[in-house]
Scaffold this motif. Sequence first.
Motif, PDB file in Angstrom:
ATOM      1  N   GLU A 214     -17.654 -23.332 -31.763  1.00 24.35           N
ATOM      2  CA  GLU A 214     -16.842 -22.163 -31.445  1.00 24.35           C
ATOM      3  C   GLU A 214     -15.380 -22.459 -31.762  1.00 24.35           C
ATOM      4  OE1 GLU A 214     -17.435 -21.610 -27.295  1.00 24.35           O
ATOM      5  OE2 GLU A 214     -16.573 -23.543 -26.739  1.00 24.35           O
ATOM      6  N   ILE A 215     -14.608 -21.397 -31.922  1.00 24.29           N
ATOM      7  CA  ILE A 215     -13.167 -21.568 -32.128  1.00 24.29           C
ATOM      8  C   ILE A 215     -12.555 -21.842 -30.766  1.00 24.29           C
ATOM      9  CG2 ILE A 215     -11.068 -20.569 -33.107  1.00 24.29           C
ATOM     10  CD1 ILE A 215     -13.309 -20.929 -35.116  1.00 24.29           C
ATOM     11  N   GLY A 216     -12.546 -23.093 -30.366  1.00 26.55           N
ATOM     12  CA  GLY A 216     -12.128 -23.462 -29.026  1.00 26.55           C
ATOM     13  C   GLY A 216     -10.620 -23.502 -28.867  1.00 26.55           C
ATOM     14  N   LYS A 217     -10.228 -23.750 -27.634  1.00 27.43           N
ATOM     15  CA  LYS A 217      -8.808 -23.807 -27.279  1.00 27.43           C
ATOM     16  C   LYS A 217      -8.317 -25.237 -27.124  1.00 27.43           C
ATOM     17  CE  LYS A 217      -8.555 -19.330 -27.032  1.00 27.43           C
ATOM     18  NZ  LYS A 217      -7.818 -18.554 -28.069  1.00 27.43           N
ATOM     19  N   ARG A 218      -9.142 -26.198 -27.519  1.00 30.24           N
ATOM     20  CA  ARG A 218      -8.757 -27.591 -27.365  1.00 30.24           C
ATOM     21  C   ARG A 218      -7.655 -27.932 -28.357  1.00 30.24           C
ATOM     22  NH1 ARG A 218     -12.804 -32.845 -27.746  1.00 30.24           N
ATOM     23  NH2 ARG A 218     -11.277 -34.393 -27.153  1.00 30.24           N
ATOM     24  N   GLU A 219      -6.489 -28.193 -27.848  1.00 25.44           N
ATOM     25  CA  GLU A 219      -5.343 -28.468 -28.702  1.00 25.44           C
ATOM     26  C   GLU A 219      -5.176 -29.977 -28.849  1.00 25.44           C
ATOM     27  OE1 GLU A 219      -3.611 -26.363 -30.394  1.00 25.44           O
ATOM     28  OE2 GLU A 219      -4.538 -24.554 -29.581  1.00 25.44           O
ATOM     29  N   GLU A 220      -5.315 -30.468 -30.050  1.00 24.86           N
ATOM     30  CA  GLU A 220      -5.127 -31.881 -30.327  1.00 24.86           C
ATOM     31  C   GLU A 220      -4.272 -32.038 -31.575  1.00 24.86           C
ATOM     32  OE1 GLU A 220      -8.608 -34.187 -30.628  1.00 24.86           O
ATOM     33  OE2 GLU A 220      -9.108 -34.057 -28.507  1.00 24.86           O
ATOM     34  N   LYS A 221      -3.593 -33.158 -31.635  1.00 29.03           N
ATOM     35  CA  LYS A 221      -2.788 -33.445 -32.810  1.00 29.03           C
ATOM     36  C   LYS A 221      -3.705 -33.875 -33.935  1.00 29.03           C
ATOM     37  CE  LYS A 221       1.278 -36.023 -34.315  1.00 29.03           C
ATOM     38  NZ  LYS A 221       2.281 -37.061 -33.962  1.00 29.03           N
ATOM     39  N   VAL A 222      -3.677 -33.129 -35.037  1.00 26.35           N
ATOM     40  CA  VAL A 222      -4.562 -33.407 -36.164  1.00 26.35           C
ATOM     41  C   VAL A 222      -3.976 -34.483 -37.058  1.00 26.35           C
ATOM     42  CG1 VAL A 222      -5.658 -32.418 -38.210  1.00 26.35           C
ATOM     43  CG2 VAL A 222      -5.528 -31.089 -36.095  1.00 26.35           C
TER      44      VAL A 222
ATOM     45  N   ASP B  32      -9.215 -21.163 -43.453  1.00 26.67           N
ATOM     46  CA  ASP B  32      -8.340 -20.172 -42.836  1.00 26.67           C
ATOM     47  C   ASP B  32      -9.147 -19.000 -42.278  1.00 26.67           C
ATOM     48  OD1 ASP B  32      -6.063 -18.873 -42.019  1.00 26.67           O
ATOM     49  OD2 ASP B  32      -5.545 -18.100 -44.004  1.00 26.67           O
ATOM     50  N   CYS B  33     -10.144 -18.539 -43.016  1.00 31.06           N
ATOM     51  CA  CYS B  33     -10.961 -17.412 -42.558  1.00 31.06           C
ATOM     52  C   CYS B  33     -11.758 -17.782 -41.305  1.00 31.06           C
ATOM     53  CB  CYS B  33     -11.911 -16.958 -43.670  1.00 31.06           C
ATOM     54  SG  CYS B  33     -11.097 -16.052 -45.013  1.00 31.06           S
ATOM     55  N   ILE B  34     -12.304 -18.994 -41.263  1.00 33.47           N
ATOM     56  CA  ILE B  34     -13.042 -19.426 -40.076  1.00 33.47           C
ATOM     57  C   ILE B  34     -12.108 -19.542 -38.877  1.00 33.47           C
ATOM     58  CG2 ILE B  34     -14.258 -21.370 -39.027  1.00 33.47           C
ATOM     59  CD1 ILE B  34     -16.083 -19.939 -40.840  1.00 33.47           C
ATOM     60  N   ALA B  35     -10.965 -20.183 -39.086  1.00 33.54           N
ATOM     61  CA  ALA B  35     -10.047 -20.462 -37.980  1.00 33.54           C
ATOM     62  C   ALA B  35      -9.440 -19.194 -37.405  1.00 33.54           C
ATOM     63  CB  ALA B  35      -8.944 -21.414 -38.443  1.00 33.54           C
ATOM     64  N   THR B  36      -9.154 -18.212 -38.254  1.00 37.77           N
ATOM     65  CA  THR B  36      -8.524 -16.966 -37.799  1.00 37.77           C
ATOM     66  C   THR B  36      -9.522 -15.835 -37.624  1.00 37.77           C
ATOM     67  OG1 THR B  36      -8.027 -16.315 -40.084  1.00 37.77           O
ATOM     68  CG2 THR B  36      -6.356 -17.596 -38.905  1.00 37.77           C
ATOM     69  N   GLN B  37     -10.809 -16.117 -37.848  1.00 39.20           N
ATOM     70  CA  GLN B  37     -11.876 -15.125 -37.731  1.00 39.20           C
ATOM     71  C   GLN B  37     -11.587 -13.910 -38.615  1.00 39.20           C
ATOM     72  OE1 GLN B  37     -13.213 -14.566 -33.577  1.00 39.20           O
ATOM     73  NE2 GLN B  37     -11.891 -16.290 -33.012  1.00 39.20           N
ATOM     74  N   ASN B  38     -11.174 -14.210 -39.846  1.00 32.46           N
ATOM     75  CA  ASN B  38     -10.835 -13.185 -40.826  1.00 32.46           C
ATOM     76  C   ASN B  38     -12.119 -12.648 -41.464  1.00 32.46           C
ATOM     77  OD1 ASN B  38      -9.898 -11.687 -43.034  1.00 32.46           O
ATOM     78  ND2 ASN B  38      -8.155 -13.042 -43.358  1.00 32.46           N
ATOM     79  N   MET B  39     -12.274 -11.331 -41.472  1.00 37.80           N
ATOM     80  CA  MET B  39     -13.491 -10.735 -42.006  1.00 37.80           C
ATOM     81  C   MET B  39     -13.604 -10.885 -43.524  1.00 37.80           C
ATOM     82  SD  MET B  39     -15.055  -9.925 -39.385  1.00 37.80           S
ATOM     83  CE  MET B  39     -16.451  -9.154 -40.185  1.00 37.80           C
ATOM     84  N   LYS B  40     -12.535 -11.331 -44.187  1.00 33.45           N
ATOM     85  CA  LYS B  40     -12.646 -11.581 -45.627  1.00 33.45           C
ATOM     86  C   LYS B  40     -13.595 -12.752 -45.913  1.00 33.45           C
ATOM     87  CE  LYS B  40      -8.288  -9.685 -47.341  1.00 33.45           C
ATOM     88  NZ  LYS B  40      -7.049  -9.947 -48.109  1.00 33.45           N
ATOM     89  N   LEU B  41     -13.997 -13.419 -44.850  1.00 30.48           N
ATOM     90  CA  LEU B  41     -14.991 -14.470 -45.009  1.00 30.48           C
ATOM     91  C   LEU B  41     -16.292 -13.923 -45.586  1.00 30.48           C
ATOM     92  CD1 LEU B  41     -15.432 -17.523 -44.337  1.00 30.48           C
ATOM     93  CD2 LEU B  41     -16.464 -16.775 -42.200  1.00 30.48           C
ATOM     94  N   LEU B  42     -16.536 -12.632 -45.383  1.00 29.34           N
ATOM     95  CA  LEU B  42     -17.751 -12.010 -45.901  1.00 29.34           C
ATOM     96  C   LEU B  42     -17.765 -11.927 -47.419  1.00 29.34           C
ATOM     97  CD1 LEU B  42     -18.220  -9.147 -43.290  1.00 29.34           C
ATOM     98  CD2 LEU B  42     -19.444 -11.320 -43.432  1.00 29.34           C
TER      99      LEU B  42
END
Length: 493
Positions: free
Chosen positions: A223-231, A156-166
């Motif tokens: 990178e956190i890209g914009k490629r939208e695919e069905k997971v 979640d932190c990687i995907a949303t670029q949340n600084m709590k990742l630190l």
Amino acid sequence: MKSESEDVRIEMRGNVPPANNVNNAVVQEWEGCMRGNEITQRSERRRQIGKVPPLLLKGEKGLKNREYYQPAVVSLGPYHHNRHDLSAAENYKLITLEEYRLSCGNSSMVSLYNKVFEVVHDARKFYIDGSTDEYSDEHFNRMMVHDGCFVLFFIDCIATQNMKLLLNNEYLGAFGFAKVARDIFLLENQIPFVVLQVLLDLRFQDRGERILNAFFNYLNYGEIGKREEKVFGNKQPLHLLELYRSYFISLSCSFGPGTINSSIWRRWSKKIDVDADEDWNYVKRNRSFASVTELKAKGIFVNCTYVVSSNEDIKFHSHSCYGELELVRRAVYPNSKAIYLNMIAYEMCPHNPNDLRVSTYIRVMKSLVIHHEDVKELRNNNILIHSLGRDEEVVKMYDEIDAPAVNLYMFNQLRLGIEKHCNNKYKTWAAELINVYFSSPWKTVALLVATAILFTSFLQTYFTIRPLPDDTGEDIIKLLRRCVRSKPPSPTG
């Protein structure tokens, strides 16, 4: 699984006769995988989170790669639980547990434990028999909750670029933080996805598909890209590694052992005619093809394909004067080797019918990348981006990864298509002409100048041997004077 050392022939038949016994059903299941047809998992097959096959740990490369199958920072699941050297992560899991609970809104700690406890018996069944016997239901449930929240908090932190990742730096150190993405994709460090799905449903309305898509983009493309695919597909993945493997090879995300979009496979396979009498001996069907720079010299150029609607990761086209090998863009970074090795280990596990797509992809890359010039060519075409420093490190990484078995049909179709193009003298001659004389503007100008010099030298030699009559020069001078004296026609006519 078809080992590369076996002398076999893969025939892609349109119809498979119905199985009349258990062995025939197993063969049919494997054959369906190798043909690329979507198969239905047999109800009696029990899927498990396996361990790394012992054969992968033998030999020179196996011994060197042992560390890439072992967690460096955090243990997930029962296989490496309570390891003393990973104790720092156990304390940090309590922090991530609380953070993930808070992100779930009104969920209390008790409700979070109770939700996971509903699937704890199913989760036990996914591990090898005897590996969870020492844990009570309460202890095993606590392990699943702590490990699951740790994984999802990181994603979640990687995907949303949340600084709590630190927080990873605070409790695991900067080096430990760099190893987390590696550890969560180890084969022996997997959590049943039924547990992760319960935790995702508590936090997200879309089952977590958005953050998983963003996280997988980060792993694939850096990178956190914009490629939208069905997971997610119609079937539940076994674990996170299997889910990412499907995303990595650009499949259509229809889960079950060895599923693939059969229409795409059939369309691709029809591009190349294969002689029915082809001698599929060991040397022929397993030999590698030329590297990127060698292919370029033969008129085969590599291009990056990044089409959202396309699920094909390797395509070859033979045109009239050149060939085109299309590859999907990939990011290579320090954790890539461990993730590749563990996806291959997943494909090598027994009782796990699959199409060996990752192993085949790695075999293709091992053929294409031989020298640092090959890596440079891939970089220049935006196919491969890496953070390993020197291009030689990328060559070394692929060289150290062993792909002991591949999808022979897929690999040979590609190899035969390339060889058929290279064996065409007209196409290779045209490619040599282009590469040698028209690869740059300066070479083109030099060719034209050289041609002009050669032509004038020929004329000079010719008229030296056979000079013009004496009066011819006077006639030419008179003609030129007449042209100069003549007036241009009036514009109005």
